[in-house]
Write a protein that holds these residues in place. Sequence first.
Motif, short mmCIF file in Angstrom:
data_model
loop_
_atom_site.label_atom_id
_atom_site.label_comp_id
_atom_site.label_asym_id
_atom_site.label_seq_id
_atom_site.Cartn_x
_atom_site.Cartn_y
_atom_site.Cartn_z
N ALA A 177 0.85 -1.19 0.00
CA ALA A 177 0.00 0.00 0.00
C ALA A 177 0.89 1.24 0.00
CB ALA A 177 -0.92 -0.01 1.22
N ASP A 178 0.37 2.33 -0.52
CA ASP A 178 1.21 3.53 -0.62
C ASP A 178 0.55 4.78 -0.07
OD1 ASP A 178 -0.72 3.91 -2.53
OD2 ASP A 178 0.65 4.12 -4.22
N SER A 179 -0.55 4.64 0.66
CA SER A 179 -1.21 5.81 1.22
C SER A 179 -1.92 5.44 2.51
CB SER A 179 -2.21 6.40 0.21
OG SER A 179 -3.19 5.43 -0.14
N PRO A 180 -2.13 6.41 3.42
CA PRO A 180 -2.81 6.13 4.68
C PRO A 180 -4.25 5.67 4.46
CG PRO A 180 -1.63 8.22 4.78
CD PRO A 180 -1.62 7.79 3.35
N TYR A 181 -4.81 5.05 5.48
CA TYR A 181 -6.19 4.60 5.40
C TYR A 181 -7.12 5.79 5.20
CZ TYR A 181 -10.71 2.66 6.70
OH TYR A 181 -12.03 2.29 6.70
N ALA A 182 -8.08 5.63 4.32
CA ALA A 182 -9.10 6.65 4.08
C ALA A 182 -10.45 6.09 4.49
CB ALA A 182 -9.11 7.05 2.60
N SER A 183 -11.16 6.81 5.34
CA SER A 183 -12.45 6.34 5.83
C SER A 183 -13.42 6.11 4.67
CB SER A 183 -13.06 7.35 6.80
OG SER A 183 -12.29 7.42 7.98
N LYS A 184 -14.20 5.02 4.80
CA LYS A 184 -15.21 4.71 3.80
C LYS A 184 -16.47 5.51 4.12
CE LYS A 184 -12.66 1.44 1.88
NZ LYS A 184 -11.46 1.52 2.75
N PRO A 185 -16.92 6.36 3.21
CA PRO A 185 -18.06 7.24 3.51
C PRO A 185 -19.35 6.49 3.80
CG PRO A 185 -17.47 7.33 1.17
CD PRO A 185 -16.38 6.59 1.86
#
Length: 448
Positions: free
Chosen positions: A181-189
Amino acid sequence: MTQRRIARTLGWLTLPCLVAAGVLAWYVTREPATPFSVEPDVRLDPELVSRGEYVARLSDCVACHSLPDAKPFAGGLEMATPLGAIHATNITPDRDTGIGRYSLANFDRAVRHGVAPGGRRLYPAMPYPSYAKLSDDDVRALYAFFMKGVQPVQQANLKSDIPWPLNLRWPIALWNGLFAADSPYASKPGQDPLWNRGAYIVQGPGHCGSCHTPRGLAFNEKALDEAGAPFLAGALLDGWYAPSLRSDPNTGLGRWNEADIVSFLKTGRNQHAVVYGSMTEAFNNSTQFMADDDLKAIARYLKSLPGDPQRDGPPWQYQSAFATARLGSAGAQVYVNRCASCHGLDGKGQREWMPPLAGATSALTTEHASAVNITLNGSQRIVAAGIPDAYRMPAFREQLSDQEIADVLSFVRSTWGNHGGAVDAQAVGALRARTDPASSSPIILHMR
């Protein structure tokens, strides 16, 4: 004429080959971008250090970077890999042998991207493919803890046993590009805050997929989040089978409710199972220290992951049977003599203290490694709230032969509705030769 054409063709090929080589050299030696490259030194106040200590608990850093009866986080743990043994490194703030000279940007690149200062790639035994999902705030807090909450220890790192040319690090950059993975966790709307918090912990600091997700030919996790069906679907690792954490009724958490999961992670036991194998270390050093809200979040997220009926098969149903009724079977005789006093003649165990073998994941999955391993070697001591447990599975490697262990496990895996299948003596012997009995002494790894 032909020679001129060949020379001309080679000339035309030389330029793109040089360009490709240059691009490759740049890619495998570059330092990844970090949001902290222009940020001033972080303020290492006590509140941030305390927050970082909690993030270190979530991430279970101590399990790999500390040894029993040694200084915290000084490294030295030997880890087997398919290529050879490597050793966990010193991550204390010692300026000569640890990470004391790391800036916040250096620290971030190492933790979330697996790149040490100077562009040196870390082996992915360090779970940076999961830590890539850490938030900026948690990375900042983690840095504060390791710089101010950990005592520096001058201890040189041990070299790996991986031979040349397999020990070259630059190909790892290509592996990272394909599988990490290459980016922080993003909340699922579409999900609530509790679900998103659980997804963040499971996918990121908890790095649950490192053990519970099957791996591909390149030793990569086949999926890094719930979008992939293999994510947390169970995997064989280091002589243990890490079961599915999806809603599979046989090999996963299908028969568990959210409260069962919370109890298992908080106390090390519930009505279905007791922690053992590699999970004992995760419990002793990490999950029991998690906040109740975080445990509830993990449970909410895991219970949202669907099972796979095609892989898991028809749901287990208890079939009443008493071991004494099958004494004509060699396995039943061993069970009555060695196992029934704890696990019951009916296989139902004794509430949360002695786990049931009827319906146990290790008796339903076709992978028999965990059943063989714990019968041979016993279980480590569970240490809950600082108190070692009074009961532990003993090792039977000195009392039972390979054939006797195969017989009793074949009995357990074919009784009370269990359908894991028979175990042969050769498989027991193979695992006996490459494993050791679990320590009967409590193993406690200290953070400070």
